[in-house]
Design a protein around this motif. Sequence first.
Motif, PDB file in Angstrom:
ATOM      1  N   CYS A 195       0.840  -1.194   0.000  1.00 31.39           N
ATOM      2  CA  CYS A 195       0.000   0.000   0.000  1.00 31.39           C
ATOM      3  C   CYS A 195       0.883   1.254   0.000  1.00 31.39           C
ATOM      4  CB  CYS A 195      -0.920  -0.022   1.216  1.00 31.39           C
ATOM      5  SG  CYS A 195      -1.954   1.437   1.350  1.00 31.39           S
ATOM      6  N   LEU A 196       1.891   1.247   0.870  1.00 23.71           N
ATOM      7  CA  LEU A 196       2.776   2.409   0.944  1.00 23.71           C
ATOM      8  C   LEU A 196       3.527   2.582  -0.374  1.00 23.71           C
ATOM      9  CD1 LEU A 196       4.089   1.864   4.577  1.00 23.71           C
ATOM     10  CD2 LEU A 196       2.304   3.411   3.809  1.00 23.71           C
ATOM     11  N   MET A 197       3.969   1.464  -0.954  1.00 33.30           N
ATOM     12  CA  MET A 197       4.708   1.539  -2.220  1.00 33.30           C
ATOM     13  C   MET A 197       3.789   2.023  -3.341  1.00 33.30           C
ATOM     14  SD  MET A 197       7.113  -1.345  -3.860  1.00 33.30           S
ATOM     15  CE  MET A 197       5.793  -2.498  -4.171  1.00 33.30           C
ATOM     16  N   GLY A 198       2.553   1.563  -3.352  1.00 37.45           N
ATOM     17  CA  GLY A 198       1.596   1.987  -4.377  1.00 37.45           C
ATOM     18  C   GLY A 198       1.330   3.485  -4.289  1.00 37.45           C
ATOM     19  N   LEU A 199       1.185   4.001  -3.062  1.00 38.23           N
ATOM     20  CA  LEU A 199       0.938   5.437  -2.904  1.00 38.23           C
ATOM     21  C   LEU A 199       2.173   6.236  -3.333  1.00 38.23           C
ATOM     22  CD1 LEU A 199      -1.038   5.563   0.496  1.00 38.23           C
ATOM     23  CD2 LEU A 199      -1.945   5.600  -1.831  1.00 38.23           C
ATOM     24  N   LEU A 200       3.359   5.729  -2.987  1.00 38.09           N
ATOM     25  CA  LEU A 200       4.585   6.425  -3.412  1.00 38.09           C
ATOM     26  C   LEU A 200       4.681   6.449  -4.931  1.00 38.09           C
ATOM     27  CD1 LEU A 200       7.150   5.035  -0.799  1.00 38.09           C
ATOM     28  CD2 LEU A 200       6.493   7.430  -1.100  1.00 38.09           C
ATOM     29  N   TRP A 201       4.347   5.317  -5.575  1.00 43.83           N
ATOM     30  CA  TRP A 201       4.368   5.246  -7.047  1.00 43.83           C
ATOM     31  C   TRP A 201       3.383   6.272  -7.614  1.00 43.83           C
ATOM     32  CZ3 TRP A 201       0.703   4.512 -10.765  1.00 43.83           C
ATOM     33  CH2 TRP A 201       1.174   4.284 -12.064  1.00 43.83           C
ATOM     34  N   PHE A 202       2.213   6.383  -6.992  1.00 43.18           N
ATOM     35  CA  PHE A 202       1.200   7.338  -7.458  1.00 43.18           C
ATOM     36  C   PHE A 202       1.752   8.767  -7.392  1.00 43.18           C
ATOM     37  CE2 PHE A 202      -2.125  10.363  -6.289  1.00 43.18           C
ATOM     38  CZ  PHE A 202      -2.966  10.260  -7.384  1.00 43.18           C
ATOM     39  N   PHE A 203       2.367   9.109  -6.256  1.00 45.77           N
ATOM     40  CA  PHE A 203       2.880  10.480  -6.129  1.00 45.77           C
ATOM     41  C   PHE A 203       4.048  10.734  -7.085  1.00 45.77           C
ATOM     42  CE2 PHE A 203       0.548  10.408  -2.053  1.00 45.77           C
ATOM     43  CZ  PHE A 203      -0.228  11.531  -2.299  1.00 45.77           C
ATOM     44  N   ALA A 204       4.818   9.700  -7.392  1.00 48.16           N
ATOM     45  CA  ALA A 204       5.954   9.877  -8.306  1.00 48.16           C
ATOM     46  C   ALA A 204       5.513   9.955  -9.764  1.00 48.16           C
ATOM     47  CB  ALA A 204       6.945   8.715  -8.124  1.00 48.16           C
ATOM     48  N   ASN A 205       4.364   9.315 -10.082  1.00 48.84           N
ATOM     49  CA  ASN A 205       4.015   9.158 -11.502  1.00 48.84           C
ATOM     50  C   ASN A 205       2.673   9.712 -11.946  1.00 48.84           C
ATOM     51  OD1 ASN A 205       6.272   7.290 -12.518  1.00 48.84           O
ATOM     52  ND2 ASN A 205       5.581   6.298 -10.635  1.00 48.84           N
ATOM     53  N   LYS A 206       1.721   9.851 -11.064  1.00 54.29           N
ATOM     54  CA  LYS A 206       0.358  10.161 -11.500  1.00 54.29           C
ATOM     55  C   LYS A 206      -0.298  11.347 -10.805  1.00 54.29           C
ATOM     56  CE  LYS A 206      -0.212   6.646 -14.321  1.00 54.29           C
ATOM     57  NZ  LYS A 206      -0.489   6.847 -15.762  1.00 54.29           N
ATOM     58  N   ALA A 207       0.158  11.723  -9.643  1.00 53.34           N
ATOM     59  CA  ALA A 207      -0.556  12.741  -8.868  1.00 53.34           C
ATOM     60  C   ALA A 207      -0.584  14.053  -9.638  1.00 53.34           C
ATOM     61  CB  ALA A 207       0.105  12.926  -7.514  1.00 53.34           C
ATOM     62  N   PRO A 208      -1.684  14.820  -9.510  1.00 54.90           N
ATOM     63  CA  PRO A 208      -1.731  16.133 -10.143  1.00 54.90           C
ATOM     64  C   PRO A 208      -0.525  16.971  -9.698  1.00 54.90           C
ATOM     65  CG  PRO A 208      -3.843  15.563  -9.141  1.00 54.90           C
ATOM     66  CD  PRO A 208      -2.875  14.502  -8.744  1.00 54.90           C
ATOM     67  N   ALA A 209      -0.044  17.849 -10.580  1.00 52.99           N
ATOM     68  CA  ALA A 209       1.193  18.599 -10.330  1.00 52.99           C
ATOM     69  C   ALA A 209       1.169  19.358  -9.011  1.00 52.99           C
ATOM     70  CB  ALA A 209       1.440  19.554 -11.486  1.00 52.99           C
ATOM     71  N   ASN A 210      -0.017  19.820  -8.600  1.00 50.33           N
ATOM     72  CA  ASN A 210      -0.078  20.631  -7.371  1.00 50.33           C
ATOM     73  C   ASN A 210      -0.211  19.793  -6.098  1.00 50.33           C
ATOM     74  OD1 ASN A 210      -2.579  19.695  -7.967  1.00 50.33           O
ATOM     75  ND2 ASN A 210      -3.681  21.628  -7.584  1.00 50.33           N
TER      76      ASN A 210
END
Length: 211
Positions: A195-210
């Motif tokens: 779960c933690l790794m998935g969220l980190l991947w999201f912030f590194a690759n998909k999260a909106p710029a802001n």
Amino acid sequence: MENISKIWLGPLPADSPYVKPFRMYYVQNGVEKNWDLLKVHDSVAIILFNTTRQKLVLVRQFRPAVYHGVIASKEGSFDNVDLEAFPPSIGVTLELCAGIVDKSKSWKEIAREEVLEECGYEVSVDRIEEVMNYRSGVGSSGAKQAMYYCEVTDADKVNSGGGVEDELIEVVELSLDEAKKMVQQGAINNSPPSCLMGLLWFFANKAPANA
Ligand SMILES: O=c1ccn([C@@H]2O[C@H](COP(=O)(O)OP(=O)(O)O[C@H]3O[C@H](CO)[C@@H](O)[C@H](O)[C@H]3O)[C@@H](O)[C@H]2O)c(=O)[nH]1
């Protein structure tokens, strides 16, 4: 949410459909060694992002293995589990939507079904993106987990989720700020590494710029 009134332990039946224990023998550097291991199902996990609400969609549930682990770490007794001293809530986790691979269907199809059953979003497999594969429990099971990413909207929500049959799963929406705090603080809420790794991947690759 857990609604648990009694907990006890028993021996593992030899015909468990979920866990099979073995001892593996091998010769390494001319020395015979052995390793005790568990065969468990491979699994899928899905990072779900609701773009309408800008929320990550996770699940909360009581995990017997985590409950056992928490009590074992505190050297509590399993002879007569004291639910006052060890309330079931200590075994509740916050995780990615996930499921075991126990059917002869494609892994993406199994991921699609879990998104529907656990979280209530109806999506087609072509909307599910492969993220990474890894092995967990390297000292005990070495089981594979495939991680996926899927964006959903409120229009894809067809039911409230919560799992099938006897499953008691609560859908939890995290704001981007809440999810970021989770990865900054580490494993609160008994969250597994996936779960933690998935969220980190999201912030590194998909999260909106802001975010
Ligand atoms: O001893 C068991 C084990 C499983 N089940 C049932 O099988 C289901 C399996 O659930 P599923 O949603 O398919 O898988 P998860 O429990 O979510 O577990 C997967 O996802 C987790 C989070 O990534 C990983 O930690 C696990 O290894 C992986 O199997 C459970 O809900 C139960 O209904 C039992 O009844 N008894």
